[in-house]
Enzyme design. Structure first.
Site, PDB file in Angstrom:
ATOM      1  N   LYS A 277       0.832  -1.197   0.000  1.00  0.00           N
ATOM      2  CA  LYS A 277       0.000   0.000   0.000  1.00  0.00           C
ATOM      3  C   LYS A 277       0.872   1.255   0.000  1.00  0.00           C
ATOM      4  O   LYS A 277       2.006   1.212   0.472  1.00  0.00           O
ATOM      5  CB  LYS A 277      -0.864   0.012   1.272  1.00  0.00           C
ATOM      6  CG  LYS A 277      -1.994  -0.984   1.286  1.00  0.00           C
ATOM      7  CD  LYS A 277      -2.797  -0.862   2.574  1.00  0.00           C
ATOM      8  CE  LYS A 277      -3.913  -1.898   2.636  1.00  0.00           C
ATOM      9  NZ  LYS A 277      -4.961  -1.707   1.617  1.00  0.00           N
ATOM     10  N   ARG A 351     -10.259 -11.651   2.087  1.00  0.00           N
ATOM     11  CA  ARG A 351     -11.099 -12.720   1.531  1.00  0.00           C
ATOM     12  C   ARG A 351     -10.399 -14.070   1.624  1.00  0.00           C
ATOM     13  O   ARG A 351     -11.053 -15.105   1.738  1.00  0.00           O
ATOM     14  CB  ARG A 351     -11.491 -12.369   0.091  1.00  0.00           C
ATOM     15  CG  ARG A 351     -10.311 -12.147  -0.818  1.00  0.00           C
ATOM     16  CD  ARG A 351     -10.659 -11.347  -2.065  1.00  0.00           C
ATOM     17  NE  ARG A 351     -10.805  -9.916  -1.792  1.00  0.00           N
ATOM     18  CZ  ARG A 351     -11.130  -9.005  -2.707  1.00  0.00           C
ATOM     19  NH1 ARG A 351     -11.374  -9.373  -3.943  1.00  0.00           N
ATOM     20  NH2 ARG A 351     -11.236  -7.733  -2.387  1.00  0.00           N
TER      21      ARG A 351
HETATM   22  N1  BES Z   1      -7.968  -3.802   4.367  1.00  0.00           N
HETATM   23  C1  BES Z   1      -8.156  -3.427   3.016  1.00  0.00           C
HETATM   24  C2  BES Z   1      -9.461  -2.683   2.789  1.00  0.00           C
HETATM   25  C3  BES Z   1      -9.623  -1.351   3.457  1.00  0.00           C
HETATM   26  C4  BES Z   1      -9.451  -0.185   2.735  1.00  0.00           C
HETATM   27  C5  BES Z   1      -9.999  -1.264   4.776  1.00  0.00           C
HETATM   28  C6  BES Z   1      -9.648   1.040   3.337  1.00  0.00           C
HETATM   29  C7  BES Z   1     -10.177  -0.054   5.376  1.00  0.00           C
HETATM   30  C8  BES Z   1     -10.021   1.097   4.671  1.00  0.00           C
HETATM   31  C9  BES Z   1      -8.175  -4.666   2.128  1.00  0.00           C
HETATM   32  O1  BES Z   1      -7.410  -5.730   2.554  1.00  0.00           O
HETATM   33  C10 BES Z   1      -7.642  -4.239   0.806  1.00  0.00           C
HETATM   34  O2  BES Z   1      -6.532  -3.819   0.751  1.00  0.00           O
HETATM   35  N2  BES Z   1      -8.464  -4.337  -0.217  1.00  0.00           N
HETATM   36  C11 BES Z   1      -8.088  -3.932  -1.523  1.00  0.00           C
HETATM   37  C12 BES Z   1      -8.659  -4.937  -2.494  1.00  0.00           C
HETATM   38  C13 BES Z   1      -8.149  -4.780  -3.892  1.00  0.00           C
HETATM   39  C14 BES Z   1      -6.687  -5.129  -3.959  1.00  0.00           C
HETATM   40  C15 BES Z   1      -8.961  -5.676  -4.807  1.00  0.00           C
HETATM   41  C16 BES Z   1      -8.642  -2.538  -1.781  1.00  0.00           C
HETATM   42  O3  BES Z   1      -9.747  -2.244  -1.337  1.00  0.00           O
HETATM   43  O4  BES Z   1      -7.939  -1.745  -2.392  1.00  0.00           O
HETATM   44 ZN    ZN Z   2      -5.399  -5.595   1.925  1.00  0.00          ZN
END
Ligand code: BES
Ligand code: ZN
Ligand code: ZN
Length: 497
Positions: A277, A351
């Protein structure tokens, strides 16, 4: 915080503050407020006439040394339109009262229930508002705001005949709010103070205190169960994963009764892994365990409320880290169910861990599933920080029950579609499935579909709480930070089965 009933007439109460609420109307001086106005020789009528007191939602009117009352202060809080008044509004009013009065160093006050709700609902909402409002996220500050806490509140305005119902509501509200604060405490912990192992220890301590059965799966048992999806996320971290299993069994269970499986994502820190990230805002990913913390809080409340249904909480806990052993985009993993997964993005890890936890919950006998997870950033785009995203399986009657509980408790939730077209997005090229969608958009739905593949025919609901589990700004009724969202709805759901 001590909350007790007070039967003395409120004008004679010697308290630091008397709090009540005023409805928005042509003449807001009605019902109990009219009695106070008479005692105060028409002062409130004057304020209303001048436009200072209108009853608009969460309007504050603070009077010192009010005539006709023994209280040092009179705090009137706007309750909005009478026909729109509900438990959610009353909860906010009580929370805002606690927060504003403690900022003025008030330690003890009286809360006068006005009309508009049943005694049971009113007492429950007031208790929930007071206790969640008083909660602070200053645990690691050496100069603590928590020194400014409310010590005691007396509830006034319930007649003798209303008291048994109000007492029931108060007791329920206390249990629920304290459990919600338990969840918020966990969510607020930074990742160095809350690793998967520490979360498991805290869950175990809670379960023992609450009288729940608890089983903590360590990395060896997780491997023996072939939880390949969970292990693939955990392998990048030096911290080993845990699966926390907490079980509530009622005294009497009917043979054909449902068994509820509550599965909560607990990524104690989500860096994204190799699909890392951006640095900006990454610190917030300590709350990526909010789904798991919510389910633990629900279990804590259930242990005290003793509903008639068996409930199994399953919380997969891990870090998601980049590192020499981390999984890489394109890696193919085999989940506990036997399905193979192409991990195209290591940041779509929630997931993966839910897949194995759901398979395990089914193996433990769950007939109806709910999962809660901070799953996607896309849910923030769709619903902002207002509604929890709800996704269901073909059995809409199960989802409808949850939505009814959400309405009853005033926690906003909104169901999104699960058409078969979206399912195509996660068909794998080189394995059974891929962990992100290949289509454009619909990120929250493809995430939900991925999890649903593991629920199979078992009725299942997925709650995406990524947008609602964390409050970026302090609210008049709630501290900045973890909200404990969905706990009240889930406790209501389980209690109504
Ligand atoms: N933990 C994140 C989602 C999230 C985003 C939680 C903002 C709280 C605030 C999750 O694991 C994630 O990173 N999801 C990705 C999925 C994508 C790679 C398909 C996302 O939402 O960008
Ligand atoms: Zn994630
Ligand atoms: Zn995550």
């Amino acid at each position: 915080m001590q909350i007790t009933f007070e039967t003395k007439p409120y004008p004679t109460l010697e308290t630091e503050a008397l709090v009540t609420y005023v409805f928005e109307a042509y003449d807001p001086i009605q019902a109990r407020v009219a009695d106070i106005d008479r005692a105060a020789a028409g002062l409130l009528k004057k304020l209303a006439a001048s436009g200072e007191l209108t009853g608009k939602t969460l309007e504050f009117t603070l009077l010192h040394a009010p005539a006709g009352l023994k209280a040092e202060r009179l705090l009137l809080i706007g309750a909005g339109k009478r026909d729109q008044f509900n438990v959610a509004t009353l909860r906010k009013i009580a929370g805002a009262a606690a927060r504003s009065l403690k900022a003025k160093s008030v330690k003890n006050f009286a809360f006068l229930a006005n009309e508009g709700l049943s005694p049971e609902d009113a007492a429950q909402a007031i208790a929930e508002g007071l206790i969640t409002g008083d909660f602070e996220t200053d645990k690691y500050k050496t100069d603590k705001k928590s020194d400014k806490r409310i010590d005691s509140v007396s509830l006034v305005g319930f007649s003798d005949s209303e008291k048994p119902a109000a007492e029931k509501g108060l007791n329920r509200g206390q249990i629920i709010a304290e459990s919600q604060n338990f969840t918020r405490d966990l969510v607020n912990e930074p990742s160095n103070k809350l690793t998967p192992r520490i979360l498991a220890e805290k869950a175990e301590a809670m379960a023992r205190e609450a009288g729940l059965a608890v089983d903590i799966l360590d990395e060896k048992r997780i491997a023996d169960l072939k939880m390949g999806a969970l292990l693939s996320v955990a392998q990048g971290s030096v911290e080993p994963p845990r699966v926390i299993v907490v079980t509530y069994t009622p005294a009497k269970v009917k043979a054909d009764a449902p068994v509820i499986g509550l599965v909560g994502k607990a990524v104690t820190f989500d860096t994204g892994g190799i699909s890392i990230k951006p640095a900006d805002g990454m610190e917030k990913m300590k709350y990526d365990m909010a789904g798991g913390a919510t389910m633990l809080g629900v279990m804590r409340a259930i242990a005290a409320l003793k509903p008639n249904v068996k409930v199994i909480g399953v919380v997969p806990a891990t870090e998601n880290m980049p590192g020499g052993k981390a999984q890489k985009p394109g890696d193919i993993q085999t989940a506990m169910s036997g399905k193979t997964i192409e991990v195209l993005n290591t940041d779509a890890e929630g997931r993966l861990i839910l897949a194995d936890a759901i398979t395990y919950a089914k193996q433990l006998g769950a007939t109806h599933l709910v999962d809660a997870a901070t799953l996607t950033g896309a849910i923030v785009v769709a619903l902002a920080n207002v509604n929890v995203g709800v996704f269901g399986s073909a059995d809409q009657s199960w989802t409808d029950k949850l939505l009814a509980s959400s309405r009853a408790t005033g926690e906003k939730m909104w169901q999104l579609p699960m058409d078969d077209e979206y399912r195509e997005f996660i068909k794998g090229s080189f394995a059974d499935m891929q962990n992100i969608g290949s289509g454009k958009g619909g990120g929250s739905i493809t995430g939900a579909w991925f999890i649903r593949e593991f629920a199979g025919d078992t009725p299942w609901i997925h709650l995406d709480i990524a947008g609602t589990a964390w409050n970026d700004d302090v609210k008049p009724w709630l501290a900045k930070g973890p909200t404990g969202v969905a706990l009240r709805t889930l406790v209501h759901l389980v209690s109504s089965l």
